[in-house]
Design an enzyme around this catalytic site. Sequence first.
Site, PDB file in Angstrom:
ATOM      1  N   ARG A 168      15.310  -0.937  90.207  1.00  0.00           N
ATOM      2  CA  ARG A 168      16.037  -0.165  89.204  1.00  0.00           C
ATOM      3  C   ARG A 168      16.856  -1.115  88.332  1.00  0.00           C
ATOM      4  NH1 ARG A 168      20.109  -2.556  89.908  1.00  0.00           N
ATOM      5  NH2 ARG A 168      21.689  -2.307  91.516  1.00  0.00           N
ATOM      6  N   GLU A 206      19.277  -8.918  91.628  1.00  0.00           N
ATOM      7  CA  GLU A 206      19.640  -8.766  93.040  1.00  0.00           C
ATOM      8  C   GLU A 206      18.409  -8.322  93.814  1.00  0.00           C
ATOM      9  OE1 GLU A 206      23.227  -6.780  95.528  1.00  0.00           O
ATOM     10  OE2 GLU A 206      21.870  -5.346  94.573  1.00  0.00           O
TER      11      GLU A 206
END
Length: 234
Positions: free
Chosen positions: A70, A166
């Site tokens: 995302r 990340e």
Amino acid sequence: MHPATPQLPDLASDEVTVSLSQLRAARDEVQRFLLPYQFGLKEIETKVEILRDEFLQLHDYNPIEHISSRVKSADSLVAKVGRKGIDGDFDSIREHITDIAGVRVTCSFVADTYRLFDLLTQQDDIEVYSVKDYIADPKPNGYKSLHAIVRVPVFLSTGRVDVPVEVQFRTIAMDFWASLEHKIYYKFERQVPESLLAELKDAAASAAELDERMQRLHRQVHGIRPAPPRTLEV
């Protein structure tokens, strides 16, 4: 006179009055800002998918159960800017928020999380920015996962951009626990009763025990010798 630094629109304000053209301009600014993160996300996803396909084809084993990703929405970004107390200009956001793009790699076993981390971060074009090993050192609430901020090059028409992404590595049991914990915190608007917090921590311990048992069974079935405990420098 220097042009004004682009600002993230204050979507959290109760008193926002803008024209349609201003709204479109703000939307376009945010989309341009997020674009490199979307591309960086694709780069990391492709690398992980290549590793998964290679394992399936050459090793007849798939250490990856599933991959999700995302890019933070504008609302989520505004909320984090407020929590961190940083300036709302894009340069400050770029400098201080490194999890705008995120990929989660759900693995079969704990050993696979470290193995995939090694295979990804040892690639020549990947730079490791930071690592938090919550598997070896769980959070007080029992949360376990391996978090890494990596930088991956994205080549645009204007040149190279190193984009932070990340990457989280966790097992199926860890992922199930984290998903349930998130839903509970959302339900109670982060004001979770102490009794439920205790139950969650106990469930985290049960999930960790299940991970250990399933990995032990996997090694017995395949004749794999136990590996020494693995930790990462954080």
